[in-house]
Write a protein that holds these residues in place. Structure first.
Motif, PDB file in Angstrom:
ATOM      1  N   LEU A   4      39.918 -32.506  -0.437  1.00 48.90           N
ATOM      2  CA  LEU A   4      41.041 -32.292  -1.141  1.00 48.90           C
ATOM      3  C   LEU A   4      42.152 -32.971  -0.105  1.00 48.90           C
ATOM      4  O   LEU A   4      41.943 -33.249   1.047  1.00 48.90           O
ATOM      5  N   ASN A  12      41.315 -23.813 -15.629  1.00 48.03           N
ATOM      6  CA  ASN A  12      40.301 -24.806 -15.262  1.00 48.03           C
ATOM      7  C   ASN A  12      39.882 -25.361 -16.345  1.00 48.03           C
ATOM      8  O   ASN A  12      40.326 -25.480 -17.588  1.00 48.03           O
ATOM      9  N   HIS A  15      38.283 -29.311 -10.642  1.00 46.74           N
ATOM     10  CA  HIS A  15      37.744 -28.554  -9.497  1.00 46.74           C
ATOM     11  C   HIS A  15      37.588 -29.314  -8.469  1.00 46.74           C
ATOM     12  O   HIS A  15      37.681 -30.492  -8.162  1.00 46.74           O
ATOM     13  N   GLY A  16      37.649 -28.564  -7.282  1.00 42.01           N
ATOM     14  CA  GLY A  16      37.487 -29.276  -6.048  1.00 42.01           C
ATOM     15  C   GLY A  16      36.403 -30.376  -5.755  1.00 42.01           C
ATOM     16  O   GLY A  16      36.394 -31.223  -4.591  1.00 42.01           O
ATOM     17  N   THR A  17      35.291 -30.337  -6.765  1.00 43.82           N
ATOM     18  CA  THR A  17      34.180 -30.926  -6.555  1.00 43.82           C
ATOM     19  C   THR A  17      34.360 -32.393  -7.426  1.00 43.82           C
ATOM     20  O   THR A  17      33.636 -33.386  -7.197  1.00 43.82           O
ATOM     21  N   GLY A  35      41.154 -27.908  -6.324  1.00 40.66           N
ATOM     22  CA  GLY A  35      40.436 -26.600  -6.022  1.00 40.66           C
ATOM     23  C   GLY A  35      39.866 -26.019  -7.509  1.00 40.66           C
ATOM     24  O   GLY A  35      38.694 -26.118  -7.849  1.00 40.66           O
ATOM     25  N   GLU A  36      40.713 -25.333  -8.145  1.00 38.26           N
ATOM     26  CA  GLU A  36      40.420 -24.978  -9.402  1.00 38.26           C
ATOM     27  C   GLU A  36      41.751 -25.226 -10.367  1.00 38.26           C
ATOM     28  O   GLU A  36      42.782 -25.013  -9.963  1.00 38.26           O
ATOM     29  N   SER A  68      48.231 -24.718  -7.189  1.00 36.93           N
ATOM     30  CA  SER A  68      47.057 -25.507  -7.621  1.00 36.93           C
ATOM     31  C   SER A  68      48.072 -26.951  -7.913  1.00 36.93           C
ATOM     32  O   SER A  68      47.623 -28.017  -7.316  1.00 36.93           O
ATOM     33  N   VAL A 123      48.737 -28.883  -4.741  1.00 39.30           N
ATOM     34  CA  VAL A 123      47.702 -29.769  -4.128  1.00 39.30           C
ATOM     35  C   VAL A 123      47.432 -30.945  -5.087  1.00 39.30           C
ATOM     36  O   VAL A 123      47.172 -31.790  -4.652  1.00 39.30           O
TER      37      VAL A 123
END
Length: 392
Positions: A33, A82, A203-205, A211-212, A261, A264
C-alpha cells in the motif's frame, strides 16, 4: 527474454552466492500500500477536521476522484467498508425478493455466495464458458430457461481481475427485467461502468487497495444514492429525504467508508499510474520468461491491457494440487485462489447447481503463481526453473 529483466528499474537483486545455504521462499503475494509519508498529508487533514467517518470530506473526495477515474461524470461511485458489503447492498437495492434465486458462476470466490445469502437470496451455481472461464450473457440467458425457481438477480464475476463487459449485461437485464450485480472484486484496472453495478474490492491484496474497503460503480445515480443510504443504517441521504428527519427508511447496515481508508485511497490514486506501470512490467517479464513452457497457458485475456494483483495459468499434463505441492518443496508458493469452486465449499454445497463440467476441470487445472510489485529478475527465474523441473 524481456528487456525489463535486465533493467535496474526492475529491482534486480544479485543471485545468492553458491555457498548460501538458505534461500528465502518466493511468496505467492507481497501486498504493498502507499508509504506512510504519502498518506501523512491526508491524515493531517483528518486531524484538522475531527471527522473520522459518516461521509467525511476525504471519503467524498475519494468517491469524486474514483468517478473521474472511471467516467466523465460525477456521482457514479459509492465507497463502502469492503467489497462483500458492496455486493450485499447492491443486491438489496436491486433485488429485494427474499428467498428467490441469484444465478452466479460456481467458479468464483466464496464472498460471492456469502453476499447472496446475506442479501436474503439463494445462490444458484451455474457453469462458465470454457473460452473465458466466466459466466457470459448468452449462457446466462440459456440457464434462465431451466431455472429451478424464480430468479431475482444474476451475478457475473470478473475472473481474477479481467474486466467484465457491462454493456452486454445491461442489454440482458433490459431484455429479461432481471437485475445484474457484477462481482468485479479484482477488476479495478479497466473496469467498465454502466447501469449494472460493478463492485470492486479495495482490500490490501488487490492491485489498488486501501487495507479494507470497496466501491460500487454505476451510472445509475439513484442506485448509488440507495447504496449510500443502505450503508448508513437506511437513513435517507438525498436532501429531499433528509427533510423527513432521522428515521430509517430502509433496512440498512453500517457499511460506511472511513476517513482513514479514504486517506490511503487518495494517496494510492496519486501514485496509481506509476503503480500500474510497475505491475505491467512484472507481468510482461513473467509472460516472456514462461513463454517457452507449452504446458502453461495464461488465463483468457491475461495478455490484454489490464493488470491484477495475481497471475494465473492453466496447466496441462499435471494437476494443480500436485504442482502446488511440488513447487512448495522448491521454495515457490502457489495457490488455487478459488479452491474447489464456490459450489463445493461446505457452506454452499447444499444449494442448487447446474451440471458443472467446465468448472470442475478448471479448479484442478488453474494455478496462481507468485506475483507482486517489486518481484525481481532472480525470483521470476527461480519460478521458471522450478516449473520446468516439476512439469518434466
Amino acid at each position: 527474454m524481456s528487456q525489463i529483466l535486465n533493467e535496474r528499474s526492475f529491482n534486480s537483486r544479485p543471485t545468492p552466492a553458491a555457498n548460501d545455504t538458505a534461500v528465502a521462499p518466493v511468496p505467492v503475494m507481497r501486498p504493498r500500500l502507499p508509504a506512510a509519508e504519502e498518506i501523512f498529508p491526508y491524515l493531517s487533514e483528518i486531524d484538522a477536521n475531527h471527522w473520522y467517518s459518516n461521509f467525511g470530506p476525504l471519503a467524498c473526495r475519494f468517491e469524486d476522484r474514483l468517478s473521474a477515474h472511471f467516467t466523465d461524470d460525477t456521482g457514479c461511485v459509492a465507497a463502502v467498508s469492503n467489497g462483500t458489503v458492496g455486493l450485499i447492498l447492491a443486491l438489496k437495492a436491486l433485488a429485494p425478493l427474499p428467498g428467490d434465486l441469484c444465478m452466479l458462476p460456481a467458479f468464483t470466490f466464496t464472498a460471492s455466495a456469502s453476499a447472496v445469502l446475506a442479501a436474503g437470496l439463494v445462490p444458484w451455481f451455474v457453469d462458465v464458458d470454457p473460452l473465458t472461464w466466466a459466466l457470459e450473457p448468452g449462457r446466462a440467458k440459456d440457464y434462465l430457461k431451466s431455472a429451478p425457481g424464480r430468479v431475482a438477480a444474476i451475478m457475473p464475476v470478473s475472473v481474477f481481475g479481467r474486466p467484465v463487459a457491462v454493456s452486454a449485461w445491461d442489454e440482458l437485464s433490459l431484455e429479461t427485467s432481471i437485475p445484474v450485480v457484477i462481482d468485479g472484486a479484482a477488476s479495478f484496472d479497466g473496469a467498465e461502468v454502466g447501469q449494472a453495478p460493478v463492485i470492486l474490492s479495495l482490500h490490501g491484496t488487490k492491485v489498488f487497495g486501501v487495507g479494507e474497503g470497496g466501491a460500487v460503480l454505476s451510472t445509475n445515480k439513484a442506485l448509488i444514492s440507495e447504496v449510500h443510504s443502505l450503508s448508513n443504517f437506511g437513513f435517507p441521504m438525498s436532501l429531499e429525504r433528509k427533510a423527513a428527519g432521522r428515521s430509517a427508511l430502509l433496512p440498512g447496515i453500517n457499511g460506511k467508508f472511513s476517513e482513514y481508508s479514504a486517506a490511503v485511497g487518495l494517496a494510492g490514486l496519486d501514485s496509481w499510474s506509476a503503480t500500474r506501470q510497475r505491475f505491467l512490467e512484472v507481468r510482461d517479464a513473467y509472460l516472456d520468461a514462461l513463454a517457452d513452457l507449452p504446458a502453461l497457458q495464461p488465463q483468457p485475456g491475461g495478455c490484454e491491457d489490464w493488470v491484477s494483483a495475481t497471475i494465473n495459468f492453466s496447466i496441462r499434463r499435471a494437476r494443480a494440487t500436485s504442482l502446488i505441492f511440488e513447487l512448495d518443496q522448491r521454495g515457490i508458493q502457489a495457490r488455487r485462489w478459488w479452491g474447489d469452486g464456490c459450489h463445493a465449499a461446505p457452506a454452499f454445497s447444499s444449494y442448487p447447481q447446474s451440471d458443472l463440467p467446465v468448472t470442475e476441470g478448471l479448479v484442478d487445472s488453474v494455478i496462481g503463481l507468485p506475483f507482486y510489485v517489486g518481484m525481481t529478475r532472480d525470483e521470476i527465474l527461480r519460478v521458471r526453473a522450478a516449473l520446468a523441473e516439476c512439469l518434466e
